[in-house]
Design an enzyme around this catalytic site. Structure first.
Site, short mmCIF file in Angstrom:
data_model
loop_
_atom_site.label_atom_id
_atom_site.label_comp_id
_atom_site.label_asym_id
_atom_site.label_seq_id
_atom_site.Cartn_x
_atom_site.Cartn_y
_atom_site.Cartn_z
N ASN A 1 0.87 -1.18 0.00
CA ASN A 1 0.00 0.00 0.00
C ASN A 1 0.91 1.22 0.00
OD1 ASN A 1 -1.83 2.04 0.46
ND2 ASN A 1 -2.26 1.48 2.58
N TRP A 2 1.04 1.82 -1.17
CA TRP A 2 1.98 2.94 -1.31
C TRP A 2 1.45 4.22 -0.65
CZ3 TRP A 2 3.80 2.78 -7.17
CH2 TRP A 2 4.48 1.57 -7.39
N LYS A 3 0.16 4.25 -0.36
CA LYS A 3 -0.49 5.45 0.18
C LYS A 3 -0.24 6.65 -0.74
CE LYS A 3 0.16 3.47 4.73
NZ LYS A 3 0.02 3.65 6.15
N GLY B 1 2.67 -1.24 4.26
CA GLY B 1 2.75 0.19 3.91
C GLY B 1 4.18 0.60 3.65
N GLY B 2 4.83 1.17 4.65
CA GLY B 2 6.18 1.73 4.50
C GLY B 2 7.16 0.81 3.78
N HIS C 1 -9.46 1.17 4.73
CA HIS C 1 -8.21 1.42 5.44
C HIS C 1 -8.48 2.40 6.59
CE1 HIS C 1 -4.14 2.66 6.35
NE2 HIS C 1 -3.74 1.57 5.72
C1 PEP Z 1 -0.87 0.12 6.01
O1 PEP Z 1 -1.01 1.32 5.91
O2 PEP Z 1 -1.69 -0.63 5.48
C2 PEP Z 1 0.28 -0.39 6.75
C3 PEP Z 1 0.23 -1.62 7.17
O3 PEP Z 1 1.31 0.48 6.96
P1 PEP Z 1 2.73 0.14 7.63
O4 PEP Z 1 3.20 -1.17 7.04
O5 PEP Z 1 3.61 1.28 7.23
O6 PEP Z 1 2.52 0.03 9.09
#
Ligand code: PEP
Length: 251
Positions: free
Chosen positions: A9-11, A235-236, A96
Protein backbone atom coordinates in the site's frame (compact mmCIF):
# COMPACT_ATOMS: atom_id res chain seq x y z
CA UNK A 1 -7.61 -23.46 -0.37
CA UNK A 2 -6.91 -19.84 0.38
CA UNK A 3 -4.08 -17.91 -1.19
CA UNK A 4 -1.10 -16.34 0.50
CA UNK A 5 -0.85 -12.71 -0.56
CA UNK A 6 1.68 -9.95 0.02
CA UNK A 7 0.15 -6.60 -0.93
CA UNK A 8 1.82 -3.20 -0.87
CA UNK A 9 0.00 0.00 0.00
CA UNK A 10 1.98 2.94 -1.31
CA UNK A 11 -0.49 5.45 0.18
CA UNK A 12 0.09 9.03 -1.02
CA UNK A 13 3.72 8.43 -1.93
CA UNK A 14 5.68 8.61 -5.19
CA UNK A 15 5.19 10.83 -8.21
CA UNK A 16 4.20 8.99 -11.37
CA UNK A 17 7.81 8.59 -12.61
CA UNK A 18 8.93 7.42 -9.17
CA UNK A 19 6.04 4.97 -8.86
CA UNK A 20 6.60 3.64 -12.36
CA UNK A 21 10.29 3.07 -11.59
CA UNK A 22 9.39 1.26 -8.34
CA UNK A 23 6.87 -0.98 -10.09
CA UNK A 24 9.32 -1.77 -12.90
CA UNK A 25 12.08 -2.56 -10.39
CA UNK A 26 9.79 -4.97 -8.57
CA UNK A 27 8.72 -6.52 -11.87
CA UNK A 28 12.38 -7.02 -12.84
CA UNK A 29 13.24 -8.44 -9.42
CA UNK A 30 10.46 -11.02 -9.69
CA UNK A 31 11.25 -12.01 -13.29
CA UNK A 32 12.23 -15.67 -13.44
CA UNK A 33 11.66 -16.08 -9.71
CA UNK A 34 9.17 -18.52 -8.26
CA UNK A 35 7.39 -17.02 -5.28
CA UNK A 36 4.97 -18.76 -2.95
CA UNK A 37 2.39 -16.01 -2.70
CA UNK A 38 0.40 -13.64 -4.86
CA UNK A 39 1.94 -10.17 -5.07
CA UNK A 40 -0.12 -6.97 -5.25
CA UNK A 41 0.86 -3.30 -5.30
CA UNK A 42 -1.58 -0.60 -4.26
CA UNK A 43 -0.79 2.67 -6.02
CA UNK A 44 -2.34 6.13 -6.23
CA UNK A 45 -5.11 6.48 -8.85
CA UNK A 46 -2.84 8.55 -11.08
CA UNK A 47 -0.41 5.64 -11.44
CA UNK A 48 -2.76 2.71 -12.02
CA UNK A 49 -3.00 2.57 -15.82
CA UNK A 50 0.67 3.36 -16.41
CA UNK A 51 1.86 0.84 -13.85
CA UNK A 52 -0.54 -1.87 -15.04
CA UNK A 53 0.69 -1.42 -18.62
CA UNK A 54 4.36 -1.54 -17.64
CA UNK A 55 4.49 -4.73 -15.56
CA UNK A 56 3.54 -8.36 -15.87
CA UNK A 57 0.12 -8.21 -14.22
CA UNK A 58 -0.05 -11.99 -14.17
CA UNK A 59 2.74 -11.80 -11.59
CA UNK A 60 1.91 -8.55 -9.83
CA UNK A 61 -1.68 -7.50 -9.33
CA UNK A 62 -2.41 -3.79 -9.23
CA UNK A 63 -4.70 -2.28 -6.59
CA UNK A 64 -6.33 1.10 -6.14
CA UNK A 65 -6.29 2.43 -2.59
CA UNK A 66 -9.91 3.55 -2.66
CA UNK A 67 -12.89 3.99 -4.95
CA UNK A 68 -16.03 6.13 -4.90
CA UNK A 69 -19.26 5.18 -3.18
CA UNK A 70 -21.22 6.25 -6.25
CA UNK A 71 -21.46 4.58 -9.62
CA UNK A 72 -20.94 7.65 -11.85
CA UNK A 73 -21.98 11.23 -12.41
CA UNK A 74 -21.61 14.61 -10.76
CA UNK A 75 -19.12 13.73 -8.01
CA UNK A 76 -16.22 16.04 -8.80
CA UNK A 77 -12.86 14.57 -7.92
CA UNK A 78 -14.10 11.04 -7.28
CA UNK A 79 -12.89 7.90 -9.05
CA UNK A 80 -15.40 5.11 -9.61
CA UNK A 81 -14.87 1.37 -9.32
CA UNK A 82 -15.54 1.08 -13.07
CA UNK A 83 -12.79 3.62 -13.75
CA UNK A 84 -10.38 1.69 -11.54
CA UNK A 85 -11.23 -1.55 -13.32
CA UNK A 86 -10.69 0.09 -16.71
CA UNK A 87 -7.04 0.82 -15.84
CA UNK A 88 -6.14 -2.86 -15.56
CA UNK A 89 -6.20 -2.84 -11.75
CA UNK A 90 -7.72 -5.98 -10.30
CA UNK A 91 -7.94 -5.04 -6.62
CA UNK A 92 -9.08 -2.14 -4.46
CA UNK A 93 -8.09 -1.51 -0.85
CA UNK A 94 -11.22 -0.47 1.07
CA UNK A 95 -11.81 0.51 4.67
CA UNK A 96 -8.21 1.42 5.44
CA UNK A 97 -8.08 3.02 8.89
CA UNK A 98 -6.70 6.24 7.37
CA UNK A 99 -9.81 6.51 5.18
CA UNK A 100 -12.08 5.69 8.10
CA UNK A 101 -10.38 8.25 10.37
CA UNK A 102 -9.48 11.14 8.05
CA UNK A 103 -12.25 10.88 5.44
CA UNK A 104 -15.02 9.71 7.75
CA UNK A 105 -15.80 6.54 5.85
CA UNK A 106 -18.54 4.78 7.78
CA UNK A 107 -19.47 1.11 7.72
CA UNK A 108 -22.43 2.03 5.51
CA UNK A 109 -20.28 3.93 2.98
CA UNK A 110 -17.81 1.04 2.92
CA UNK A 111 -20.60 -1.42 2.29
CA UNK A 112 -21.57 0.56 -0.81
CA UNK A 113 -17.96 0.71 -1.98
CA UNK A 114 -17.52 -3.04 -1.55
CA UNK A 115 -20.69 -3.69 -3.57
CA UNK A 116 -19.55 -1.36 -6.37
CA UNK A 117 -16.07 -2.88 -6.41
CA UNK A 118 -17.48 -6.40 -6.71
CA UNK A 119 -20.00 -5.33 -9.36
CA UNK A 120 -17.06 -4.07 -11.42
CA UNK A 121 -15.02 -7.24 -11.07
CA UNK A 122 -12.53 -5.86 -8.55
CA UNK A 123 -11.30 -7.82 -5.54
CA UNK A 124 -11.72 -5.71 -2.41
CA UNK A 125 -8.92 -5.92 0.15
CA UNK A 126 -11.10 -4.96 3.08
CA UNK A 127 -9.31 -3.55 6.13
CA UNK A 128 -10.47 -3.89 9.71
CA UNK A 129 -8.76 -3.20 13.01
CA UNK A 130 -9.03 -1.59 16.40
CA UNK A 131 -7.42 1.55 17.83
CA UNK A 132 -5.12 1.36 20.86
CA UNK A 133 -7.77 2.28 23.45
CA UNK A 134 -10.00 -0.49 22.15
CA UNK A 135 -7.15 -3.02 22.35
CA UNK A 136 -6.28 -1.89 25.86
CA UNK A 137 -9.92 -2.21 26.90
CA UNK A 138 -9.99 -5.75 25.49
CA UNK A 139 -12.58 -4.72 22.90
CA UNK A 140 -10.61 -5.66 19.77
CA UNK A 141 -12.62 -8.80 19.08
CA UNK A 142 -15.97 -7.02 19.14
CA UNK A 143 -14.62 -4.06 17.14
CA UNK A 144 -13.46 -6.17 14.21
CA UNK A 145 -16.58 -8.32 14.39
CA UNK A 146 -18.78 -5.22 14.10
CA UNK A 147 -16.71 -3.85 11.21
CA UNK A 148 -17.11 -7.13 9.33
CA UNK A 149 -20.80 -7.54 10.10
CA UNK A 150 -21.81 -3.98 9.26
CA UNK A 151 -20.04 -3.72 5.90
CA UNK A 152 -19.83 -7.29 4.62
CA UNK A 153 -22.53 -9.55 6.03
CA UNK A 154 -25.19 -8.59 3.50
CA UNK A 155 -23.05 -10.11 0.75
CA UNK A 156 -24.04 -13.38 -0.89
CA UNK A 157 -21.85 -16.41 -0.20
CA UNK A 158 -20.46 -16.12 -3.72
CA UNK A 159 -19.55 -12.46 -3.30
CA UNK A 160 -18.10 -12.89 0.17
CA UNK A 161 -15.88 -15.58 -1.32
CA UNK A 162 -14.28 -12.96 -3.59
CA UNK A 163 -13.01 -10.79 -0.74
CA UNK A 164 -9.59 -10.53 0.84
CA UNK A 165 -9.54 -9.27 4.44
CA UNK A 166 -6.71 -7.38 6.10
CA UNK A 167 -6.52 -7.15 9.88
CA UNK A 168 -4.63 -3.96 10.66
CA UNK A 169 -4.47 -2.86 14.30
CA UNK A 170 -4.41 0.93 13.99
CA UNK A 171 -1.80 1.19 16.76
CA UNK A 172 0.61 -0.81 14.62
CA UNK A 173 0.21 1.13 11.36
CA UNK A 174 3.28 3.19 10.55
CA UNK A 175 4.36 3.11 14.19
CA UNK A 176 7.09 0.47 14.07
CA UNK A 177 5.06 -1.37 16.70
CA UNK A 178 3.91 -4.74 15.37
CA UNK A 179 1.30 -7.05 16.83
CA UNK A 180 3.05 -10.16 18.06
CA UNK A 181 2.54 -13.21 15.91
CA UNK A 182 0.46 -14.71 18.74
CA UNK A 183 -1.75 -11.60 18.92
CA UNK A 184 -2.18 -11.73 15.13
CA UNK A 185 -2.98 -15.44 15.15
CA UNK A 186 -5.48 -15.04 17.98
CA UNK A 187 -7.54 -12.39 16.21
CA UNK A 188 -7.19 -13.87 12.72
CA UNK A 189 -8.57 -17.15 14.08
CA UNK A 190 -11.41 -15.18 15.68
CA UNK A 191 -12.17 -13.38 12.39
CA UNK A 192 -12.28 -16.73 10.60
CA UNK A 193 -14.68 -18.04 13.26
CA UNK A 194 -16.96 -15.03 12.75
CA UNK A 195 -16.96 -15.69 8.99
CA UNK A 196 -17.65 -19.38 9.54
CA UNK A 197 -20.59 -18.52 11.78
CA UNK A 198 -22.24 -16.61 8.95
CA UNK A 199 -21.02 -18.25 5.74
CA UNK A 200 -19.85 -21.70 6.86
CA UNK A 201 -16.45 -23.26 7.48
CA UNK A 202 -15.53 -23.75 3.83
CA UNK A 203 -15.96 -20.07 2.96
CA UNK A 204 -14.04 -19.11 6.11
CA UNK A 205 -11.23 -21.52 5.30
CA UNK A 206 -10.97 -20.13 1.77
CA UNK A 207 -10.78 -16.48 2.86
CA UNK A 208 -7.30 -14.93 2.85
CA UNK A 209 -6.78 -12.80 5.95
CA UNK A 210 -3.70 -10.56 5.74
CA UNK A 211 -1.94 -8.89 8.63
CA UNK A 212 -0.96 -5.22 8.35
CA UNK A 213 0.90 -2.93 10.71
CA UNK A 214 4.65 -2.35 10.60
CA UNK A 215 5.24 -5.67 8.90
CA UNK A 216 8.78 -5.80 7.55
CA UNK A 217 11.58 -8.10 6.42
CA UNK A 218 12.51 -8.95 10.02
CA UNK A 219 9.08 -9.94 11.34
CA UNK A 220 7.28 -11.23 8.21
CA UNK A 221 8.47 -14.82 8.46
CA UNK A 222 7.32 -15.16 12.07
CA UNK A 223 3.93 -13.53 11.35
CA UNK A 224 3.35 -15.58 8.19
CA UNK A 225 4.23 -18.81 10.00
CA UNK A 226 0.94 -18.59 11.89
CA UNK A 227 -1.82 -20.79 10.45
CA UNK A 228 -4.44 -18.05 10.12
CA UNK A 229 -2.11 -15.32 8.84
CA UNK A 230 -2.27 -15.56 5.06
CA UNK A 231 0.08 -12.74 4.17
CA UNK A 232 0.52 -9.05 4.72
CA UNK A 233 -0.67 -5.62 3.75
CA UNK A 234 2.50 -3.59 3.76
CA UNK A 235 2.75 0.19 3.91
CA UNK A 236 6.18 1.73 4.50
CA UNK A 237 8.13 -1.38 3.58
CA UNK A 238 6.45 -1.60 0.17
CA UNK A 239 8.15 1.59 -1.01
CA UNK A 240 11.47 -0.04 -1.83
CA UNK A 241 12.16 -3.34 -3.59
CA UNK A 242 14.97 -4.02 -1.13
CA UNK A 243 12.40 -3.97 1.71
CA UNK A 244 9.39 -5.45 -0.10
CA UNK A 245 11.03 -8.41 -1.82
CA UNK A 246 12.23 -10.08 1.42
CA UNK A 247 8.64 -9.89 2.73
CA UNK A 248 7.41 -11.64 -0.43
CA UNK A 249 10.18 -14.19 0.00
CA UNK A 250 9.18 -14.79 3.63
CA UNK A 251 6.70 -17.32 2.17
C1 PEP B 1 -0.87 0.12 6.01
O1 PEP B 1 -1.01 1.32 5.91
O2 PEP B 1 -1.69 -0.63 5.48
C2 PEP B 1 0.28 -0.39 6.75
C3 PEP B 1 0.23 -1.62 7.17
O3 PEP B 1 1.31 0.48 6.96
P1 PEP B 1 2.73 0.14 7.63
O4 PEP B 1 3.20 -1.17 7.04
O5 PEP B 1 3.61 1.28 7.23
O6 PEP B 1 2.52 0.03 9.09
Amino acid sequence: MRKNIVAGNWKMNTTLPEGLALAKDLDAALKGKTVNCDVVIGTPFTHLATVAAAIDTAKIGVAAENCADQEKGAYTGEVSAAMVASTGAKYVILGHSERRAYYHETAEILKTKVNLALANGLTPIFCIGEVLEEREAGKHFEVVEEQIKKSLFDLSVADFGKLVLAYEPVWAIGTGKTASSDQAQEIHAYIRKVIAGKYGQEVADNCSILYGGSCNASNAKELFSKPDVDGGLIGGASLGVDKFLPIIEAF
